[in-house]
Design a protein around this motif. Structure first.
Motif, mmCIF file in Angstrom:
data_model
loop_
_atom_site.group_PDB
_atom_site.id
_atom_site.type_symbol
_atom_site.label_atom_id
_atom_site.label_comp_id
_atom_site.label_asym_id
_atom_site.label_seq_id
_atom_site.Cartn_x
_atom_site.Cartn_y
_atom_site.Cartn_z
ATOM 1 N N ASN A 87 -43.142 14.195 -11.723
ATOM 2 C CA ASN A 87 -42.902 14.366 -13.155
ATOM 3 C C ASN A 87 -42.736 13.012 -13.837
ATOM 4 N N LEU A 88 -42.885 13.025 -15.137
ATOM 5 C CA LEU A 88 -42.537 11.880 -15.965
ATOM 6 C C LEU A 88 -41.141 12.128 -16.512
ATOM 7 N N ALA A 89 -40.316 11.091 -16.530
ATOM 8 C CA ALA A 89 -38.950 11.221 -17.032
ATOM 9 C C ALA A 89 -38.718 10.183 -18.124
ATOM 10 N N LYS A 90 -38.299 10.673 -19.281
ATOM 11 C CA LYS A 90 -38.069 9.799 -20.432
ATOM 12 C C LYS A 90 -36.581 9.810 -20.790
ATOM 13 N N LEU A 91 -35.995 8.630 -20.856
ATOM 14 C CA LEU A 91 -34.589 8.482 -21.213
ATOM 15 C C LEU A 91 -34.509 7.734 -22.545
ATOM 16 N N MET A 92 -33.856 8.354 -23.519
ATOM 17 C CA MET A 92 -33.805 7.799 -24.855
ATOM 18 C C MET A 92 -32.867 6.592 -24.942
ATOM 19 N N PRO A 93 -33.043 5.774 -25.991
ATOM 20 C CA PRO A 93 -32.200 4.585 -26.154
ATOM 21 C C PRO A 93 -30.715 4.927 -26.221
ATOM 22 N N LYS A 94 -29.908 4.066 -25.582
ATOM 23 C CA LYS A 94 -28.450 4.161 -25.574
ATOM 24 C C LYS A 94 -27.937 5.414 -24.876
ATOM 25 N N ASP A 95 -28.788 6.034 -24.072
ATOM 26 C CA ASP A 95 -28.358 7.210 -23.321
ATOM 27 C C ASP A 95 -28.397 6.946 -21.822
#
Length: 226
Positions: free
Chosen positions: A143-151
């Motif tokens: 899978n692709l995993a995206k983590l948002m800024p400051k999280d």
């Protein structure tokens, strides 16, 4: 011999590298899809197998506070499934890890076992097909995993290496995006992540951090390229 969690570091850069520009181009072809694998998507049953811990780890919420019908865009951690459940999956007869995972499914049922999520999505771009082929027949969930800024993804332990082996390739990142307190640059190199030790992620930057995450039902890649 299968290595166990205490025999390996938290992170290890492998001598395996892909063309980062081709990877980014391939991912551009599919990034319009729903990144909802963990919010009512392809991995809902896997969440149940792990006691719905993902809500607390990735969202810092109780699972009862997450609506599976929510818009996935509102969440700070998003996953795009590149493989899906394969109902024909069976545990390999010659697995030989010396553990219960040679004969048992996670959660006691196939649909709760991430090794069964090995079927590539139908429209997988050509270069990602090449990456899959390089990892070989033991490749399972991707899978692709995206983590948002400051999280962040809170510190946690998943499972021992005798169940599954996990690898990360950074696709989009920034110097303040950390995995196990270390920055993984978007240069195409594959990194082994020890899921049997405490691990976490934090994106201290101003842009989302995206990793390609691949799991295997063997340690062939780890042994060959470490």
């Amino acid at each position: 011999m299968w290595k166990k969690r205490k025999e390996m570091p938290a992170l290890l850069k492998l001598n395996l590298k892909f063309d980062i520009n081709k990877l980014k181009k391939a991912i551009k072809e599919i990034e319009h899809k729903d990144w909802n694998a963990c919010i009512g998507g392809a991995y809902t049953d896997l969440r149940r197998a792990h006691g719905n811990k993902l809500a607390e780890i990735a969202y810092q919420k109780d699972n009862k506070d997450i609506n599976m019908n929510d818009d996935w865009r509102k969440y700070s951690y998003q996953q795009l499934a590149l493989t899906e459940f394969d109902p024909n999956y069976e545990i390999k007869k010659n697995r030989n890890s010396g553990t219960r995972w040679d004969r048992s499914y996670m959660g006691g049922e196939k649909k709760y076992d991430e090794r069964a999520y090995r079927k590539p999505i139908p429209d997988l771009p050509e270069y990602l097909q090449y990456v899959f082929k390089t990892f070989g027949e033991d490749l399972t969930r991707v899978n692709l995993a995206k983590l948002m800024p400051k999280d962040r993804v809170a510190p946690h332990i998943d499972y021992d290496l005798t169940f599954s082996t996990r690898y990360h390739i950074a696709i989009e990142t920034n110097p303040e995006a950390l995995l196990c307190d270390e920055h993984i640059p978007a240069d195409g190199y594959v990194w082994f992540v020890n899921t049997g030790l405490m691990h976490s992620a934090f994106n201290g930057g101003k842009k989302p951090r995206t990793h390609l995450i691949l799991m295997t039902d063997s340690q062939k890649v780890l042994n060959e390229y470490s």
